[in-house]
Design an enzyme around this catalytic site. Sequence first.
Site, PDB file in Angstrom:
ATOM      1  N   HIS A  15      -6.834  -5.830   2.114  1.00  0.00           N
ATOM      2  CA  HIS A  15      -5.681  -5.299   2.844  1.00  0.00           C
ATOM      3  C   HIS A  15      -5.185  -6.419   3.764  1.00  0.00           C
ATOM      4  O   HIS A  15      -5.968  -6.963   4.546  1.00  0.00           O
ATOM      5  CB  HIS A  15      -6.093  -4.127   3.744  1.00  0.00           C
ATOM      6  CG  HIS A  15      -6.674  -2.947   3.034  1.00  0.00           C
ATOM      7  ND1 HIS A  15      -5.993  -1.752   2.893  1.00  0.00           N
ATOM      8  CD2 HIS A  15      -7.889  -2.756   2.449  1.00  0.00           C
ATOM      9  CE1 HIS A  15      -6.756  -0.885   2.248  1.00  0.00           C
ATOM     10  NE2 HIS A  15      -7.917  -1.461   1.966  1.00  0.00           N
TER      11      HIS A  15
ATOM     12  N   ASP B 166       0.854  -1.194   0.000  1.00  0.00           N
ATOM     13  CA  ASP B 166       0.000   0.000   0.000  1.00  0.00           C
ATOM     14  C   ASP B 166       0.890   1.246   0.000  1.00  0.00           C
ATOM     15  O   ASP B 166       1.917   1.296   0.670  1.00  0.00           O
ATOM     16  CB  ASP B 166      -0.898  -0.023   1.261  1.00  0.00           C
ATOM     17  CG  ASP B 166      -2.050   0.953   1.142  1.00  0.00           C
ATOM     18  OD1 ASP B 166      -3.208   0.506   1.058  1.00  0.00           O
ATOM     19  OD2 ASP B 166      -1.804   2.193   1.126  1.00  0.00           O
ATOM     20  N   ILE B 167       0.463   2.249  -0.745  1.00  0.00           N
ATOM     21  CA  ILE B 167       1.250   3.477  -0.869  1.00  0.00           C
ATOM     22  C   ILE B 167       1.282   4.261   0.438  1.00  0.00           C
ATOM     23  O   ILE B 167       2.212   5.047   0.678  1.00  0.00           O
ATOM     24  CB  ILE B 167       0.698   4.348  -2.031  1.00  0.00           C
ATOM     25  CG1 ILE B 167       1.741   5.305  -2.549  1.00  0.00           C
ATOM     26  CG2 ILE B 167      -0.566   5.082  -1.630  1.00  0.00           C
ATOM     27  CD1 ILE B 167       1.374   5.943  -3.888  1.00  0.00           C
TER      28      ILE B 167
ATOM     29  N   HIS C 183      -9.915  -5.398  -3.584  1.00  0.00           N
ATOM     30  CA  HIS C 183      -8.603  -5.583  -2.955  1.00  0.00           C
ATOM     31  C   HIS C 183      -8.811  -5.977  -1.512  1.00  0.00           C
ATOM     32  O   HIS C 183      -9.732  -5.511  -0.861  1.00  0.00           O
ATOM     33  CB  HIS C 183      -7.746  -4.321  -3.041  1.00  0.00           C
ATOM     34  CG  HIS C 183      -8.424  -3.078  -2.555  1.00  0.00           C
ATOM     35  ND1 HIS C 183      -9.349  -2.390  -3.324  1.00  0.00           N
ATOM     36  CD2 HIS C 183      -8.349  -2.402  -1.387  1.00  0.00           C
ATOM     37  CE1 HIS C 183      -9.795  -1.338  -2.655  1.00  0.00           C
ATOM     38  NE2 HIS C 183      -9.203  -1.323  -1.463  1.00  0.00           N
TER      39      HIS C 183
HETATM   40  P1  5GP Z   1      -9.790   1.217   0.213  1.00  0.00           P
HETATM   41  O1  5GP Z   1     -10.160   2.373   1.088  1.00  0.00           O
HETATM   42  O2  5GP Z   1     -10.351   1.349  -1.170  1.00  0.00           O
HETATM   43  O3  5GP Z   1     -10.106  -0.107   0.847  1.00  0.00           O
HETATM   44  O4  5GP Z   1      -8.216   1.244   0.120  1.00  0.00           O
HETATM   45  C1  5GP Z   1      -7.505   1.743  -0.966  1.00  0.00           C
HETATM   46  C2  5GP Z   1      -6.035   1.690  -0.611  1.00  0.00           C
HETATM   47  O5  5GP Z   1      -5.290   1.924  -1.782  1.00  0.00           O
HETATM   48  C3  5GP Z   1      -5.598   2.748   0.427  1.00  0.00           C
HETATM   49  O6  5GP Z   1      -5.055   2.089   1.578  1.00  0.00           O
HETATM   50  C4  5GP Z   1      -4.559   3.573  -0.325  1.00  0.00           C
HETATM   51  O7  5GP Z   1      -3.471   3.967   0.487  1.00  0.00           O
HETATM   52  C5  5GP Z   1      -4.133   2.634  -1.439  1.00  0.00           C
HETATM   53  N1  5GP Z   1      -3.688   3.312  -2.656  1.00  0.00           N
HETATM   54  C6  5GP Z   1      -4.297   4.363  -3.270  1.00  0.00           C
HETATM   55  N2  5GP Z   1      -3.620   4.711  -4.374  1.00  0.00           N
HETATM   56  C7  5GP Z   1      -2.568   3.855  -4.452  1.00  0.00           C
HETATM   57  C8  5GP Z   1      -1.498   3.721  -5.394  1.00  0.00           C
HETATM   58  O8  5GP Z   1      -1.379   4.448  -6.379  1.00  0.00           O
HETATM   59  N3  5GP Z   1      -0.600   2.720  -5.166  1.00  0.00           N
HETATM   60  C9  5GP Z   1      -0.697   1.891  -4.080  1.00  0.00           C
HETATM   61  N4  5GP Z   1       0.237   0.961  -3.944  1.00  0.00           N
HETATM   62  N5  5GP Z   1      -1.688   1.995  -3.183  1.00  0.00           N
HETATM   63  C10 5GP Z   1      -2.615   2.962  -3.367  1.00  0.00           C
END
Ligand code: 5GP
Length: 127
Positions: A112, A35-36, A110
């Site tokens: 985590h 994760d970024i 996705h």
């Molecule tokens: P969500 O809230 O959709 O479950 O989580 C999305 C995740 O994607 C977040 O933890 C965010 O930090 C991660 N993320 C967003 N943009 C990028 C990116 O460009 N690269 C990576 N590796 N992770 C990302």
Amino acid sequence: MGYSYDDQNIFAKILRGEIPCNKVHETEHSLAFTDIAPKAPHHVLVIPKGAYVCYDHFAQEASDAEIVDYTRAVGEICAKLGVSPGDGGAGYRMIYNAGDDGLQEVPHLHVHILAGRNIGPLVVTPT
Ligand code: 5GP
């Protein structure tokens, strides 16, 4: 109504190689990368390569091969990270967010995988 997949989401761009990622693991149908904005010492995102918005979409429409591949990939990543309790690891938490109430930011399925410290309470109640 069903799902409509936005192929301009950031993980679709990662899958097409349009933006980079720090790859942790790759299989025929799945990709994992860090994760970024990591929330734990290990914070890995595991995605299917297919165009699925969230978990129930995947569960309903993915092929058996994709589902098996994705599930096995998660196990392989836990082993790679050394966090599997069955092998003496300290454990991990897996989180799937979906939709507005789940606060899903990226509309490509996705999970985590968070590990490397005590991850804390399951859910923080909004104030
Ligand atoms: P969500 O809230 O959709 O479950 O989580 C999305 C995740 O994607 C977040 O933890 C965010 O930090 C991660 N993320 C967003 N943009 C990028 C990116 O460009 N690269 C990576 N590796 N992770 C990302």
